[in-house]
Design an enzyme around this catalytic site. Sequence first.
Site, PDB file in Angstrom:
ATOM      1  N   HIS A  17      -3.884   5.748   3.809  1.00  0.00           N
ATOM      2  CA  HIS A  17      -4.587   4.616   3.204  1.00  0.00           C
ATOM      3  C   HIS A  17      -4.001   3.292   3.694  1.00  0.00           C
ATOM      4  CE1 HIS A  17      -5.814   1.970  -0.205  1.00  0.00           C
ATOM      5  NE2 HIS A  17      -6.802   2.831  -0.393  1.00  0.00           N
ATOM      6  N   ASP A  75       0.847  -1.192   0.000  1.00  0.00           N
ATOM      7  CA  ASP A  75       0.000   0.000   0.000  1.00  0.00           C
ATOM      8  C   ASP A  75       0.880   1.238   0.000  1.00  0.00           C
ATOM      9  OD1 ASP A  75      -2.357   1.773   0.710  1.00  0.00           O
ATOM     10  OD2 ASP A  75      -3.264  -0.194   1.068  1.00  0.00           O
ATOM     11  N   SER A  85     -10.866  -0.735  -1.739  1.00  0.00           N
ATOM     12  CA  SER A  85      -9.653  -0.789  -0.914  1.00  0.00           C
ATOM     13  C   SER A  85      -9.963  -1.199   0.513  1.00  0.00           C
ATOM     14  CB  SER A  85      -8.953   0.577  -0.886  1.00  0.00           C
ATOM     15  OG  SER A  85      -8.271   0.824  -2.081  1.00  0.00           O
ATOM     16  N   ASN A  98      -7.075  -5.141  21.747  1.00  0.00           N
ATOM     17  CA  ASN A  98      -6.335  -4.625  22.899  1.00  0.00           C
ATOM     18  C   ASN A  98      -7.111  -3.600  23.720  1.00  0.00           C
ATOM     19  OD1 ASN A  98      -6.415  -2.600  21.025  1.00  0.00           O
ATOM     20  ND2 ASN A  98      -4.198  -2.225  20.977  1.00  0.00           N
ATOM     21  N   VAL A 118     -10.159   0.239  17.277  1.00  0.00           N
ATOM     22  CA  VAL A 118     -10.831  -0.781  16.483  1.00  0.00           C
ATOM     23  C   VAL A 118     -10.155  -2.132  16.710  1.00  0.00           C
ATOM     24  CG1 VAL A 118     -11.547   0.859  14.700  1.00  0.00           C
ATOM     25  CG2 VAL A 118      -9.347  -0.325  14.484  1.00  0.00           C
ATOM     26  N   LEU A 176      -4.963  -4.951  16.608  1.00  0.00           N
ATOM     27  CA  LEU A 176      -4.931  -5.759  17.822  1.00  0.00           C
ATOM     28  C   LEU A 176      -6.256  -5.718  18.577  1.00  0.00           C
ATOM     29  CD1 LEU A 176      -1.468  -4.437  18.904  1.00  0.00           C
ATOM     30  CD2 LEU A 176      -1.949  -6.885  18.611  1.00  0.00           C
ATOM     31  N   VAL A 178      -5.147 -14.061  -8.803  1.00  0.00           N
ATOM     32  CA  VAL A 178      -5.588 -13.044  -7.844  1.00  0.00           C
ATOM     33  C   VAL A 178      -7.077 -13.185  -7.558  1.00  0.00           C
ATOM     34  CG1 VAL A 178      -5.846 -10.565  -7.430  1.00  0.00           C
ATOM     35  CG2 VAL A 178      -3.789 -11.434  -8.553  1.00  0.00           C
ATOM     36  N   ALA A 180      -6.153  -6.689  -9.970  1.00  0.00           N
ATOM     37  CA  ALA A 180      -7.343  -7.451  -9.586  1.00  0.00           C
ATOM     38  C   ALA A 180      -7.613  -8.625 -10.516  1.00  0.00           C
ATOM     39  CB  ALA A 180      -8.557  -6.524  -9.539  1.00  0.00           C
TER      40      ALA A 180
END
Length: 437
Positions: free
Chosen positions: A152, A117, A376, A165, A169, A163, A294, A289
């Site tokens: 991104h 990325d 994405s 944690n 998120v 994680l 893939v 793609a």
Amino acid sequence: MSASDKLPAGLEGKTAAANGRLTAQLPAIGLATATSTDPGFAAKAAKIEGVRSVIHDFSYQGYNPQPRTLDATAANGAALGSANPFYALQWGFEAMQVPQAWATGARGQKVRVAVLDGGFDLQHPDLQNNIIASESFVPTEPAQFMGMGFSHGTHTAGTVAALDNNLGVVGVAPEAKLILAKVLNDNGTGSFSWMIKGIYYAVAQEADVINLSLGAAIPRSSRYLDDNGTPDNPADDVLVNETREIQELLVAIGKATTYARQQGVTVIAAAGNDANDGNHDGNLVNVPATSPGVISISATGPMGWANDKPGTSLDRMASYTNYGTADVTFAAPGGDFVYPTNELVNFRGFRSNVWAFDMVLSTNRAGGYTWSAGTSMAAPHAAGVAALIIGKHNGQLAPAQVEAALRASADDLGKPGRDPYYGYGRLNALRAVSQLQ
């Protein structure tokens, strides 16, 4: 590019004799990169014995600028089964039954996911302890995201493996490890050679999954008039035909993706965000793609989820997603931003615009969080599910077996069988891991 999957002997010296300098060699796939100030270098290098072709290193915009993003600030929200404060807003997990998959013991253990990325926040508290390797293939930039806007790469990495944690998120596969390869600059642009090198690197790092939340729509044939800077003088126009170079570029990318799959890596890529109809626009090819080996992911997303109205679908096809029967393998949550108004709403202990809640919430630069939408965002959801499957199989599962498991367990939401929008269906994490028990 060599005529086989081996590089010619003595290539460095032969490149120098053609007035060039070799900058990288990828011997397992018969590719090398070089630089030269000699305008005749390509023609000279193409004459080296064993060389199939020499083409320009095309640049591309790897992902679209985000049409709408909105920073998220931690608040006291309903946890709904997780102590991570923003988990309540990760609607994609509900759509794919991710928490139920976790309950079976599948959390991505012993799995390595390479995210190729833009730059990454390598010190993000939701990512840092899962990062085991990072590398930049952008000559002028480190792997660390250095920009001031949306990161991104940080966002996609968090969707895969943030994680668990009690902070921010959580990722689809929170116990998977991350290999982060920067193959686009912090503005989202780059060269295809950087992506190819990133794939090669991921294989060398023993990745089990590669996530490619990037790509470009390339014309299969390209002929145009170059006005040579004199638009008022048609006599100076020169016909440029790039068709052969484009075809060779597609072969080079295909060599890299095929190699990764042959080496046991499941390769997943975003289908693209241009609403292209692959069934009818035959001159455009979306890479990587639709490259060999893939798995291509289209995007789903609700509209008005935070209104909390019965019947609101989490599986609505996103407004921007590319589609086409041969172009989409599966669908996954990518979010959307087309809710028509800007009203604020209180939802699950958080307050924001209705349209924001329809997008995907994940990690961002400077230890922060943000919403975003796109294929994405769908691809890392898929990469996370692939990691859950592989982890459930003790970290050892061939790409063909991973794809078969995804196909057998996906929810067939479109027309029966493979359709242009959902492919074989929207991924279902619980069903995917349960069939391996």
